[in-house]
Structure formats: C-alpha cells, structure tokens
Design a protein around this motif. Structure first.
Motif, short mmCIF file in Angstrom:
data_model
loop_
_atom_site.label_atom_id
_atom_site.label_comp_id
_atom_site.label_asym_id
_atom_site.label_seq_id
_atom_site.Cartn_x
_atom_site.Cartn_y
_atom_site.Cartn_z
N LEU A 211 0.83 -1.21 0.00
CA LEU A 211 0.00 0.00 0.00
C LEU A 211 0.86 1.26 0.00
O LEU A 211 0.55 2.24 -0.69
CB LEU A 211 -0.93 -0.01 1.22
CG LEU A 211 -1.98 -1.12 1.25
CD1 LEU A 211 -2.79 -1.05 2.54
CD2 LEU A 211 -2.90 -1.04 0.04
N LEU A 212 1.94 1.23 0.77
CA LEU A 212 2.84 2.38 0.80
C LEU A 212 3.46 2.63 -0.57
O LEU A 212 3.54 3.77 -1.04
CB LEU A 212 3.94 2.17 1.84
CG LEU A 212 3.53 2.35 3.31
CD1 LEU A 212 4.63 1.85 4.23
CD2 LEU A 212 3.21 3.82 3.60
N ARG A 213 3.88 1.55 -1.22
CA ARG A 213 4.48 1.70 -2.54
C ARG A 213 3.45 2.14 -3.57
O ARG A 213 3.71 3.02 -4.40
CB ARG A 213 5.12 0.38 -2.99
CG ARG A 213 6.39 0.02 -2.23
CD ARG A 213 7.10 -1.14 -2.92
NE ARG A 213 8.28 -1.56 -2.18
CZ ARG A 213 9.13 -2.48 -2.62
NH1 ARG A 213 8.93 -3.07 -3.79
NH2 ARG A 213 10.18 -2.82 -1.90
N PHE A 214 2.27 1.51 -3.50
CA PHE A 214 1.23 1.84 -4.48
C PHE A 214 0.82 3.30 -4.38
O PHE A 214 0.85 4.04 -5.38
CB PHE A 214 0.01 0.94 -4.28
CG PHE A 214 -1.17 1.34 -5.12
CD1 PHE A 214 -1.18 1.10 -6.49
CD2 PHE A 214 -2.27 1.98 -4.56
CE1 PHE A 214 -2.25 1.47 -7.28
CE2 PHE A 214 -3.35 2.36 -5.34
CZ PHE A 214 -3.34 2.10 -6.70
N TYR A 215 0.45 3.73 -3.19
CA TYR A 215 0.00 5.11 -3.05
C TYR A 215 1.16 6.11 -3.15
O TYR A 215 0.95 7.26 -3.53
CB TYR A 215 -0.77 5.30 -1.74
CG TYR A 215 -2.20 4.84 -1.84
CD1 TYR A 215 -3.11 5.49 -2.67
CD2 TYR A 215 -2.66 3.73 -1.13
CE1 TYR A 215 -4.42 5.07 -2.78
CE2 TYR A 215 -3.98 3.30 -1.23
CZ TYR A 215 -4.86 3.98 -2.06
OH TYR A 215 -6.16 3.56 -2.16
N GLY A 216 2.36 5.65 -2.82
CA GLY A 216 3.51 6.52 -3.01
C GLY A 216 3.77 6.79 -4.48
O GLY A 216 4.10 7.92 -4.87
N ASP A 217 3.60 5.75 -5.32
CA ASP A 217 3.83 5.90 -6.76
C ASP A 217 2.60 6.49 -7.46
O ASP A 217 2.69 7.51 -8.14
CB ASP A 217 4.18 4.55 -7.38
CG ASP A 217 5.51 4.00 -6.89
OD1 ASP A 217 6.31 4.80 -6.36
OD2 ASP A 217 5.74 2.79 -7.02
N ALA A 218 1.45 5.83 -7.29
CA ALA A 218 0.24 6.30 -7.95
C ALA A 218 -0.22 7.64 -7.40
O ALA A 218 -0.92 8.39 -8.08
CB ALA A 218 -0.88 5.27 -7.80
N GLY A 219 0.21 7.95 -6.18
CA GLY A 219 -0.16 9.23 -5.58
C GLY A 219 0.38 10.42 -6.34
O GLY A 219 -0.15 11.53 -6.22
N THR A 220 1.45 10.22 -7.12
CA THR A 220 1.96 11.33 -7.94
C THR A 220 0.90 11.80 -8.92
O THR A 220 0.90 12.96 -9.33
CB THR A 220 3.22 10.91 -8.71
OG1 THR A 220 2.91 9.76 -9.54
CG2 THR A 220 4.34 10.54 -7.75
N LEU A 221 -0.02 10.90 -9.29
CA LEU A 221 -1.15 11.27 -10.14
C LEU A 221 -2.39 11.53 -9.29
O LEU A 221 -3.00 12.60 -9.37
CB LEU A 221 -1.44 10.15 -11.14
CG LEU A 221 -2.70 10.34 -12.01
CD1 LEU A 221 -2.51 11.52 -12.97
CD2 LEU A 221 -3.01 9.07 -12.79
N LEU A 222 -2.77 10.55 -8.45
CA LEU A 222 -4.04 10.61 -7.73
C LEU A 222 -4.13 11.77 -6.75
O LEU A 222 -5.22 12.25 -6.46
CB LEU A 222 -4.27 9.30 -6.97
CG LEU A 222 -4.34 8.02 -7.82
CD1 LEU A 222 -4.48 6.81 -6.91
CD2 LEU A 222 -5.49 8.09 -8.80
N LEU A 223 -3.00 12.20 -6.21
CA LEU A 223 -3.01 13.28 -5.23
C LEU A 223 -2.60 14.62 -5.83
O LEU A 223 -2.50 15.61 -5.10
CB LEU A 223 -2.09 12.95 -4.05
CG LEU A 223 -2.46 11.70 -3.25
CD1 LEU A 223 -1.48 11.49 -2.10
CD2 LEU A 223 -3.88 11.78 -2.72
N SER A 224 -2.38 14.66 -7.13
CA SER A 224 -2.03 15.93 -7.76
C SER A 224 -3.26 16.83 -7.80
O SER A 224 -4.38 16.36 -8.02
CB SER A 224 -1.50 15.70 -9.18
OG SER A 224 -2.53 15.23 -10.04
#
Length: 217
Positions: A100-113
């Motif tokens: 989860l940390l890796r997923f949201y850390g990576d995908a978060g560059t898009l999802l949290l922009s």
C-alpha cells in the motif's frame, strides 16, 4: 530627377506552422490546468486566448467543448495511469502495508495531484464518472485490487473476509487517501506540513486496525 522610392520594410517572418498533432497536444496540455481551475463551465474562448490561438483553431481540433472535456478525462484517467502501479498492488510477495505504501507513493503522484483531484471531483459532481473513465479506474485499478489484497491477507490469517466487507474496507482506505488529496487540491490552507508522512500514517493506521480486527475474530 525622380526621387528614389523608399525601401519597403522587411516582411515579418512567418510563424512556423505547427503540426496538427503537436497543436492538439498543446491545446490538451493547456486545457487540463484551465478546467482544473475554472471548472468545466470555463469558456473555451478564454482557453484559446491563453494559448495564443484563435477560437476557430481550437474547434478545428476539438469540434465541441464536450469533445475537449472528454479528451481531458481520457488523458487524466487512462493515459496517465502507469500499468506498473497495478503490479505493485498485486505483488503478494510484499507485506500488505508495504504494498500500500508503494502503491499510493507511486500512484499518488497522479491521484493526489491538484489537477487530477479537481478534475475528478468535477466529473463526479456532474454525474459523468462512468463516461469519463473515472468509475472504471476506481473499480478495476484501485478498489477491486485493494479488496482482493485485503481478502487474501485475512484468509492467510485464518479470518476470511466477505467480498462485500472487503470492498467497503477498500473504499474506507481509499477515502482517507482521497480526502488527503482533497485537502491539498481544494482546501489549500488545510494541508499537512508533510503530506508523505500523513499518507504513511493513514496506511499504517488502516493496516493496524485490520490486524487487530483479524486477531479478534
């Protein structure tokens, strides 16, 4: 003796022609932050002015405003998604919390922009989530895989979790992450000082609660 005619001023250099695909890309790249800030009610005439093109040129590439909005949504919800993020979430060799940390850390560059978040909120509020691909992204690439990972984790611990309960738990986790993104994109004065630490804390809290619940079953 007739006067010599004054030399004509040199002609202004012609602006280089821009290839159609390049112009379309330029319009789309400008439309994303424009609609993120102005909303889908923003006037395309103002968008064209901000790019330095005529309104007719914009409509030559995107015949209707709806076409342009659809292109923005396709870009944000489909093309910018990295398939490698799917593999991280499904990698059962890693502990759930690390995944989860890796997923949201990576995908978060898009999802949290801020741009992604504001576009997603507008799409959801206008009831166009299914058409825009947002519902598919959430269901097939985030909530579904999250629920599967949670069920596998609970099954390995001897405390099976129903599909419905797993989906609700996945939404609960993603909701916490989504709210963090909303704070960053919408309520800009209420952002955490360290967003990465806030994200890690949310995931750790969720996983800790899941472990305690499994132990109690």
């Amino acid at each position: 003796m007739p006067k010599a005619r004054a030399a004509s001023p040199p002609a202004a250099p012609r602006r280089p022609r821009v290839a159609a695909a390049e112009r379309e890309r330029m319009i789309l790249d400008a439309a994303i932050p424009f609609f993120a800030e102005q909303g889908f009610s923003g006037q395309t005439r103002l968008l064209a002015q901000s790019i330095g093109i005529s309104h007719s040129v914009l409509y030559r590439h995107f015949p209707t405003k709806e076409d342009l909005i659809a292109a923005v949504c396709t870009e944000m919800f489909e093309r910018r998604w990295d398939p490698a993020w799917d593999e991280v979430l499904r990698d059962i060799t890693l502990p759930l919390e690390e995944r989860l940390l890796r997923f949201y850390g990576d995908a978060g560059t898009l999802l949290l922009s801020p741009e992604w978040m504001r576009i997603a909120l507008q799409v959801g509020l206008e009831g166009e989530a299914a058409l825009a691909g947002l519902a598919t992204l959430l269901r097939e690439r985030i909530i579904g895989p999250l629920a599967q990972a949670l069920r596998a984790e609970r099954a390995a611990g001897g405390a099976p979790l129903s599909e419905e309960a797993a989906v609700e738990a996945a939404w609960a986790l993603h909701g916490r992450v989504f709210y963090l993104g909303a704070r960053l994109a919408v309520w800009r004065g209420a952002t955490p000082r360290q967003p990465d630490a806030a994200l890690a804390a949310a995931i750790a809290s969720f996983c800790g609660g899941a472990r305690r619940l499994a132990a109690a079953c």
